[in-house]
Design an enzyme around this catalytic site. Structure first.
Site, PDB file in Angstrom:
ATOM      1  CD  GLU A 146      -2.761  -1.518   2.230  1.00 51.67           C
ATOM      2  OE1 GLU A 146      -2.529  -0.970   3.322  1.00 51.67           O
ATOM      3  OE2 GLU A 146      -3.505  -2.508   2.114  1.00 51.67           O
TER       4      GLU A 146
ATOM      5  CD  GLU B 128       1.706  -8.431   3.489  1.00 51.42           C
ATOM      6  OE1 GLU B 128       1.057  -8.921   4.399  1.00 51.42           O
ATOM      7  OE2 GLU B 128       1.550  -7.262   3.090  1.00 51.42           O
TER       8      GLU B 128
HETATM    9  C1  PEP Z   1      -1.762  -6.603   4.684  1.00 57.65           C
HETATM   10  O1  PEP Z   1      -2.225  -5.540   4.281  1.00 57.65           O
HETATM   11  O2  PEP Z   1      -0.575  -6.697   5.003  1.00 57.65           O
HETATM   12  C2  PEP Z   1      -2.649  -7.750   4.789  1.00 57.65           C
HETATM   13  C3  PEP Z   1      -2.123  -8.940   4.928  1.00 57.65           C
HETATM   14  O3  PEP Z   1      -3.990  -7.468   4.740  1.00 57.65           O
HETATM   15  P1  PEP Z   1      -5.185  -8.526   4.775  1.00 57.65           P
HETATM   16  O4  PEP Z   1      -4.894  -9.521   5.873  1.00 57.65           O
HETATM   17  O5  PEP Z   1      -6.396  -7.696   5.057  1.00 57.65           O
HETATM   18  O6  PEP Z   1      -5.220  -9.183   3.430  1.00 57.65           O
END
Ligand code: PEP
Length: 258
Positions: A97, A173
């Site tokens: 983000e 991620e």
């Molecule tokens: C994140 O933004 O790091 C994340 C893992 O979000 P979410 O668990 O909502 O997918």
């Protein structure tokens, strides 16, 4: 057995300190019998000084971001040394983000990583590809298709000495899994972990790559956390949405770390 690392990223939530403290106290109470996890809560900066005083050894404060200088004329920024001073232990750097909305590049993340290490904080370094195109039609990860993870790692780790690599936690991620309700499968995560270890091994040697913690983040909840952790051989989780619901987050921790 190494303790699992569970990182709660509250992002820009909740909007009042009262709610933040309530959530904090609920989680703190709920995790008293959790033995096999180190839990890191990353609230928004403004709540950190108040909440940081309430943390204990197994339960500690983390920041969601920081700047790459330790002090000076940088309006609106927060430095790693300031975070250290108020009792933070971890800092998330390179979250997707930040890349998406604040135009952070891997070069900027690299500077932040160095500043976090300099302040003797532990970085949680995020990497991940944007789309699921890096998986073939059978769902196997074809690393060649998406060199992004490798490129990110090489740029972000540029100039980081081998002696400091063990302090970094890598958070895999995949952007397509964040906040979408579609987590990566155990196989995806394991492939990614092996790939990340290979890149680290090429840069720093096999021994270092095997000791580095690789956690997973992307749409985890109490229903999928145990499977994701076990099949993906993840060393922990970075949790966004589910960490804002105290009951759900405590349930999740109990599934994986009792
Ligand atoms: C994140 O933004 O790091 C994340 C893992 O979000 P979410 O668990 O909502 O997918």
């Amino acid at each position: 057995m190494n303790k699992k690392l569970i990182v709660a990223n509250w992002k820009m939530n909740p909007v009042t300190y009262k709610e933040a403290e309530e959530l904090f106290r609920f989680v703190e109470k709920g995790m008293r019998d959790i033995k096999n996890a180190e839990v890191v809560l990353c609230p928004p900066f403004v709540y950190l000084p108040m909440l940081a005083r309430l943390f204990s050894k197994q339960f500690c404060a983390g920041a969601q971001n920081c700047f790459y200088e330790q002090g000076g004329a940088y309006t609106g920024e927060v430095s790693p040394l300031m975070l250290k001073d108020i009792g933070c232990k971890y800092v998330i750097v390179g979250h997707s983000e930040r890349r998406q909305y604040f135009f952070e590049t891997s070069e900027i993340v690299n500077k932040k990583l160095k500043a976090v290490i300099e302040a003797e904080l532990k970085p949680i370094l995020c990497v991940g590809e944007d789309t699921r195109d890096s998986f073939d039609s059978k769902g196997h990860w074809t690393h060649e298709l998406d060199p992004k993870v490798k490129e990110q790692l090489v740029l972000m780790l540029n100039g980081i000495p081998k002696s400091k690599i063990g302090e970094i936690v890598i958070a895999y991620e995949p952007v397509w899994a964040i906040g979408t309700g579609k987590p990566a499968t155990g196989d995806d995560i394991l492939s990614a972990k092996i790939f990340i270890q290979k890149v680290i091994s090429d840069l720093y040697g096999r021994k270092v790559s095997q000791t580095m913690r690789v956690i997973y983040g992307g749409s985890t909840d109490s229903k999928n956390a145990a499977v994701v952790m076990k099949e993906g051989q993840a060393d922990g989780l970075l949790v966004g949405g589910a960490s804002l619901d105290g009951e759900e987050f405590v349930r999740m921790m109990k599934c994986i770390a009792l």
